[in-house]
Design an enzyme around this catalytic site. Sequence first.
Site, short mmCIF file in Angstrom:
data_model
loop_
_atom_site.label_atom_id
_atom_site.label_comp_id
_atom_site.label_asym_id
_atom_site.label_seq_id
_atom_site.Cartn_x
_atom_site.Cartn_y
_atom_site.Cartn_z
N LYS A 266 100.48 60.97 -22.11
CA LYS A 266 101.25 61.68 -21.09
C LYS A 266 101.08 60.99 -19.73
CE LYS A 266 101.04 66.43 -22.79
NZ LYS A 266 102.49 66.60 -22.91
N ARG A 340 103.18 71.34 -33.09
CA ARG A 340 103.90 71.75 -34.30
C ARG A 340 103.17 71.30 -35.56
NH1 ARG A 340 109.07 68.70 -32.04
NH2 ARG A 340 107.99 69.27 -30.15
N1 BES Z 1 101.64 70.64 -24.73
C1 BES Z 1 102.88 70.02 -24.61
C2 BES Z 1 103.98 70.92 -24.05
C3 BES Z 1 103.80 71.44 -22.64
C4 BES Z 1 104.48 70.86 -21.60
C5 BES Z 1 103.03 72.55 -22.39
C6 BES Z 1 104.34 71.36 -20.32
C7 BES Z 1 102.88 73.07 -21.11
C8 BES Z 1 103.55 72.48 -20.07
C9 BES Z 1 103.36 69.52 -25.97
O1 BES Z 1 102.38 69.17 -26.87
C10 BES Z 1 104.18 68.31 -25.72
O2 BES Z 1 103.67 67.38 -25.21
N2 BES Z 1 105.45 68.36 -26.11
C11 BES Z 1 106.34 67.26 -25.93
C12 BES Z 1 107.17 67.11 -27.17
C13 BES Z 1 108.02 65.87 -27.19
C14 BES Z 1 107.15 64.65 -27.29
C15 BES Z 1 108.96 65.95 -28.37
C16 BES Z 1 107.21 67.56 -24.72
O3 BES Z 1 107.63 68.69 -24.55
O4 BES Z 1 107.44 66.65 -23.93
ZN ZN Z 2 101.71 67.15 -26.67
#
Ligand code: BES
Ligand code: ZN
Length: 488
Positions: A266, A340
């Site tokens: 990230k 997921r």
């Molecule tokens: N934990 C994150 C989602 C999240 C984002 C929670 C902001 C709280 C605040 C999740 O694991 C994630 O990173 N999701 C990705 C999925 C994508 C790679 C398909 C996302 O939402 O960017």
């Molecule tokens: Zn994630």
Amino acid sequence: MKLNIVTTESAKASESKAYALFFVKQSIQFSKVLTEAGSAQVETVLKGMKDGPFEDLELLEIDGSNTIFVDAAKERGLSALDHLRMAAYRLAGRAMKKQIACVSLFLADAADEQFKAILHGLHYAEYKFDAYKSKQKPNFQVTYEIVAGDRAGAFKKIAEEVAFENKAVVLAKNLINTCAADLYPAEFVQNAKTIAKYTPGLTVKVRDMKQLEKEGFMGHVTVGKGSSHEPYMITLDYKPTKRTSKDHLVIVGKGLTFDTGGLCLKPPKSMPEMISDMSGAATALAAIQAIATLKLPIHVSAVCCLAENAIGNKSVLPGDIFKAKNGKTVMVDNTDAEGRLVLSDGLAEAGEIGATHIVDLATLTGAMVRALGYAVAGFFSNDDDLALKVINCGEACCEKFWSMPLEEEYADALKDKFADLKNTGSDAGAIAAALFLQEFVPENTAWAHWDIAGTAFTTKKWKYTEYGATGFGVQTLIELAREMSQTN
Ligand code: BES
Ligand code: ZN
Ligand code: ZN
């Protein structure tokens, strides 16, 4: 905070005592409140304000009269009950700051749910997370004298219930706010074990990585193997001695004690917030603790899916394929879509223990944050009755839910060339995530998936939270269990 629920007002105004008058439109009669206050001073002040713009009264303190006027209808977009919560929250904040030892609230005309809302607001004001501050300052202790008239008996019972609910909210918030160095999966397990030990009727089963691998819970293994902190799955079970419902509600919570994104790292800006990526699991744990303490007559379990999504020489690689518990193969297209994967195991476990209804909750997608923001949680369901209950129970607890579509048109995007599925899908990221989860929902089971990515943690002041965990979902889950126990 100390609560005294009394039939009539017990003491006269003094320096250390304030009156709180709630202007709950229509429900608590203005004139009645005035009579009960019985203070000439209050009357004079109110008379002078009679033609004034009461709508503009937020929280007004009249120096000298020690009277706090609370207009309970102010914030835009909040329900009448939430206005009451906010009013009580601000009142308590003011009383603590001004070090008022005792505040009398005239609530004999308040309905049960109004009283409940006011209490929640008072409790919220007490919360602070200063575990990491070098100097901790305890809150000033305010006693609230609730003048309840003939409602005193009913109010005492409500106050006890709200105290249990609030304890659960505090538990969830503390877990969520604790940094990942101190709250890793094994530490979460310790917390769950302690809670189970001190909550009669609650049992706990823990699977470590070896066990998870042996039983084919490969979502956890895939996500957690890159970290020095091994993954765990916890199953808590509460089976009441007396049941009024045949249903078995299983709450499944995403418990990423930290989400770096894995090798699909990230960006640093919002990464610290990822201490909250275990909000689903914390909320599930907190809710089942309260449900068991309240002895709700329904069978409820909670499955906490714990892992740390970290970078290590064993981390899952993009393109890797694993076989999930239900036999479907999954290609890890993006290591940051890890929630997921652990939830696929949680859903399978829910099926194994005989769920009739599953609610999974997860800080699952940034897409949901962009779609609905921080004030509303989006949810998906395969069952209209459960969906309606989620919305109604949320409303009763001042938590907003919005129903989202499980749009099949987007399902093809989850197909992989080599494996059955891949873990990312269409542009509609929150829907894709829900469609992915649906592939793992046991047959003939009512299911709702709550994406709480926007609502679980706030970086700016929102309602009764300055910064950090909001506790969102704890109360709705308790209310849902209560409602299900009454309607089946
Ligand atoms: N934990 C994150 C989602 C999240 C984002 C929670 C902001 C709280 C605040 C999740 O694991 C994630 O990173 N999701 C990705 C999925 C994508 C790679 C398909 C996302 O939402 O960017
Ligand atoms: Zn994630
Ligand atoms: Zn995550």
